[in-house]
Design an enzyme around this catalytic site. Structure first.
Site, short mmCIF file in Angstrom:
data_model
loop_
_atom_site.label_atom_id
_atom_site.label_comp_id
_atom_site.label_asym_id
_atom_site.label_seq_id
_atom_site.Cartn_x
_atom_site.Cartn_y
_atom_site.Cartn_z
N GLU A 171 0.80 -1.24 0.00
CA GLU A 171 0.00 0.00 0.00
C GLU A 171 0.84 1.29 0.00
OE1 GLU A 171 -2.77 -0.38 3.23
OE2 GLU A 171 -3.75 -2.12 2.33
N GLU B 204 -5.85 -10.75 -1.24
CA GLU B 204 -6.76 -10.52 -0.11
C GLU B 204 -8.18 -10.43 -0.63
OE1 GLU B 204 -5.50 -7.24 2.37
OE2 GLU B 204 -3.39 -7.70 2.03
C1 XIL Z 1 -6.56 -6.43 8.35
C2 XIL Z 1 -6.87 -7.64 9.22
O1 XIL Z 1 -7.76 -8.48 8.50
C3 XIL Z 1 -7.54 -7.18 10.51
O2 XIL Z 1 -7.70 -8.27 11.40
C4 XIL Z 1 -6.71 -6.09 11.19
O3 XIL Z 1 -7.40 -5.59 12.32
C5 XIL Z 1 -6.43 -4.95 10.22
O4 XIL Z 1 -5.80 -5.47 9.05
N1 XIL Z 1 -4.98 -4.61 3.84
C6 XIL Z 1 -4.01 -5.45 4.30
C7 XIL Z 1 -4.31 -6.39 5.43
O5 XIL Z 1 -2.91 -5.51 3.71
O6 XIL Z 1 -3.20 -6.63 6.23
C8 XIL Z 1 -5.46 -5.87 6.27
O7 XIL Z 1 -5.78 -6.87 7.23
C9 XIL Z 1 -6.64 -5.53 5.40
C10 XIL Z 1 -6.28 -4.44 4.41
#
Ligand code: XIL
Length: 362
Positions: A150, A255
């Site tokens: 990111e 994701e």
């Molecule tokens: C999220 C997790 O799913 C949650 O449990 C945590 O509280 C916050 O982070 N982008 C990413 C992930 O790269 O690491 C994030 O994961 C979601 C957005």
């Protein structure tokens, strides 16, 4: 014969695939993000679903710097070690998420004892030490890492993270260099969300080109794939994946989840949106607290099917599709105040229609 009868009585065709990893076995790996309870194998039913459907994984939180490196001279390996063991014992390939990210960053990482930004030299040294220590511990076991996550905004500008503020965009090639030095055999990825935004897309192409021009290793770009019912446009997503792959890297969907709730942006006209969906305006934040209406569920399953069929069509470039969680109740998107239904399995671990579509009826 007994096996055949059992398969038929379970509603499966004789040679139909058993789980998602079999259904997409010719196409790409199918992964899941694992939370602490799952890594600790607290529930055997959950464990069985993970074993049946997945051959890859990422940890949802336990490899992030705030979790694994809470103080400069302290690492906490307990859960991270369990994650890698959990995967290895089950024949699941473990992936690493994440090395350099502004969020869930250890509070000490980029500041001095007075809370001011550290110098560029100190930050470089801390990045190198963190990346080297973490990657060395799992050398030969974790197959690939999200090195930087990111770094780019929707409009293509660089995110004003502490890393960017202190080192400028140079922190990205540095992170890739340190990662490759730490484990030369490990796959390295750049990962980001909202990859359908043109500005971010252009900048990702530039970034991959820059890393390659400098002779740095980058194996794939991770498209996070957090989606909704009205974004992204599937054709644009596909086009942008192919353009990134044309730069000579693989694609990972890292994701994936799809919110089933109406998308409310800051500029949305909530009243009009509510009316069009037949939802009372005061219920818009949590429109489906008890269950997802059949009609929305059917639309959700169809859209997911379209996306996964598109992923399959692009299996020449997609290496892995990683779902961001197992069942709805464990999703980061679903809270008691805003119940969502973004994952492939229901709260009770039963598969949704789209999973049955790919694993049974094909
Ligand atoms: C999220 C997790 O799913 C949650 O449990 C945590 O509280 C916050 O982070 N982008 C990413 C992930 O790269 O690491 C994030 O994961 C979601 C957005």
């Amino acid at each position: 014969m007994l096996v055949l009868l059992l398969a038929i009585s379970c509603g499966r065709k004789e040679n139909s695939p058993a789980g998602l990893k079999d259904a997409f076995g010719e196409d790409f790996l199918v992964g899941v993000a694992l939370n602490e309870g799952q890594i600790r194998a607290l529930d055997s039913a959950t464990d069985s679903v993970i074993r049946l459907h997945f051959n890859a994984a990422e940890p949802e939180n336990c490899l992030k710097s705030e979790a694994i490196h809470p103080e400069e001279d302290t690492y906490d390996w307990e859960l991270a070690d369990k994650y890698v063991d959990f995967c290895t014992e089950r024949g699941i390939t473990p992936y690493g998420h994440v090395l350099i990210w502004h969020s869930q960053l250890s509070p000490w990482f980029a500041v001095d004892e007075n809370g001011n930004d550290v110098s560029p030299e100190v930050l470089k040294q801390r990045m190198k030490e963190h990346i080297t220590t973490v990657m060395t511990r799992y050398k030969g076991r974790i197959k690939g890492w999200d090195v930087v996550n990111e770094a780019i905004e929707d409009d293509g500008s660089w995110r004003q993270s502490p890393f960017y503020r202190i080192l400028g965009e140079e922190y990205i090639p540095l992170a890739f260099q340190y990662a490759h030095e730490a484990d030369p055999d490990c796959e390295l990825y750049y990962n980001d969300y909202g990859m359908h935004h043109e500005g971010r897309h252009r900048r990702v192409l530039e970034l991959v080109g820059m890393l390659k021009d400098r002779g740095l290793r980058i194996d794939a770009v991770g498209f996070q794939g957090h989606m909704g019912m009205d974004y992204p446009d599937i054709d644009i997503f596909e086009k942008y994946m192919r353009e990134v792959a044309d730069m000579g890297v693989g694609i990972c969907i890292t994701e994936w989840d799809m919110s089933a709730l109406p998308t409310i942006t800051s500029s949305a006209d909530v009243a009009t949106l509510a009316q069009s969906l037949g939802i009372a305006p005061e219920n818009m934040l949590n429109p489906y607290p008890d269950a997802l209406p059949e009609e929305i569920s059917a639309q959700w399953n169809k859209r997911v099917e379209d996306f996964f069929s598109m992923f399959r069509r692009n299996s020449d470039i997609i290496r892995r599709v990683n779902i961001w969680g197992l069942n709805d109740s464990s999703s980061w998107k679903s809270t008691p105040r805003r119940r969502d239904y973004p994952l492939l399995f229901n709260d009770d671990l039963t598969p949704k229609d789209v999973v049955k579509h790919f694993t049974i009826s094909e």
